[in-house]
Design an enzyme around this catalytic site. Structure first.
Site, mmCIF file in Angstrom:
data_model
loop_
_atom_site.group_PDB
_atom_site.id
_atom_site.type_symbol
_atom_site.label_atom_id
_atom_site.label_comp_id
_atom_site.label_asym_id
_atom_site.label_seq_id
_atom_site.Cartn_x
_atom_site.Cartn_y
_atom_site.Cartn_z
ATOM 1 N N CYS A 88 9.831 14.640 100.233
ATOM 2 C CA CYS A 88 10.723 14.876 101.372
ATOM 3 C C CYS A 88 9.927 15.023 102.670
ATOM 4 C CB CYS A 88 11.633 16.066 101.104
ATOM 5 S SG CYS A 88 13.067 16.083 102.225
ATOM 6 N N HIS A 178 14.280 14.832 96.274
ATOM 7 C CA HIS A 178 13.734 15.987 95.568
ATOM 8 C C HIS A 178 13.910 15.831 94.063
ATOM 9 C CE1 HIS A 178 13.176 18.493 99.181
ATOM 10 N NE2 HIS A 178 14.249 17.864 99.622
ATOM 11 N N GLU A 180 12.178 18.553 92.235
ATOM 12 C CA GLU A 180 11.626 19.858 91.866
ATOM 13 C C GLU A 180 12.677 20.955 91.813
ATOM 14 O OE1 GLU A 180 11.622 19.828 96.334
ATOM 15 O OE2 GLU A 180 11.460 18.389 94.692
#
Length: 239
Positions: A88, A178, A180
């Site tokens: 990101c 993303h 995570e």
């Protein structure tokens, strides 16, 4: 141990599940949290790879001086082909550091659970080859990569964002999306980003619920992806 430098620009976006997957794959994580005032090393001589996460800072904000040494590290990683995963904000800083550019998204923020489409070049990529054609991800960005650095290989896109993933050299990866997150992290972002939520056409509860529902599929795809990236880091450590 194979050491991975982990730069956390904001504690709103910690390594979370990605950190667990990388540790399970045998990497020692050296986390540097900018919110806590941790220093970022001047070079990567003490590490075998680099992970840079996201945050609410804008890659275009010249006042975000804490990001300058992160760009310097990413420039070194790109120049030396050090295994890198930039997510990101990290992917935007990587693009800038390697000669590309970023911009505020003309169409407004892209936020929430979504899909990206793997590009043809991903079929032969050692890390992306095992990713399905249209995997689940969580998007949460107000800026985007406007122009990729020279020589970058586009690995994923979707109809609302032309650059969702790319590679520089053989081992330096940028992900606009993303992988995570946890459901709790996504819910916290929704609660604190009224502009992004409004752009989605959903309310906070809806966007949080949809993100939570996507997380099992995220783990199924991106935990093995993290393992393949760890393999690349281990291979460099052996050279």
């Amino acid at each position: 141990m194979t050491r991975l430098l982990v730069v956390v620009p904001s504690d709103t976006d910690p390594p979370a599940r990605l950190g667990e997957w990388l540790a399970d794959a045998g990497l020692e994580l050296d986390e540097r949290h900018l919110d806590a005032g941790d220093e970022v090393p001047a070079d990567l001589s003490g590490h075998d790879g680099l992970l840079v996460l996201g945050g609410p800072q804008s890659s275009l904000d010249e006042g975000a001086t804490e990001l300058a040494p992160v760009r310097d590290l990413l420039a070194q990683a790109a120049a030396d082909d050090v295994p890198t995963l930039a997510i990101c904000l990290g992917a935007q800083l990587l693009a800038q550091a390697a000669g590309g550019s970023t911009r505020v998204r003309p169409a407004g923020p892209e936020v929430g659970a979504t899909l990206v489409a793997r590009r043809d070049a991903a079929e032969t990529d050692p890390v992306f080859a095992g990713v399905p054609l249209s995997p689940d991800v969580v998007a949460w960005h107000h800026d985007e990569v406007e122009r990729l650095p020279d020589g970058a290989v586009l690995l994923a896109a979707n109809p609302v964002c032309d650059v969702q993933a790319y590679r520089l050299g053989t081992a330096v990866y940028g992900l606009q999306f993303h992988i995570e997150t946890t459901p709790e992290i996504a819910a916290s972002w929704a609660a604190h980003d009224p502009v992004g939520v409004a752009a989605s056409g959903l309310d906070v509860e809806e966007i949080s619920d949809r993100a939570a529902a996507a997380h099992p599929d995220l783990a199924e795809v991106w935990a093995p992806f993290a393992g393949r990236f760890a393999d690349v880091v281990h291979a460099r450590a052996r050279t």
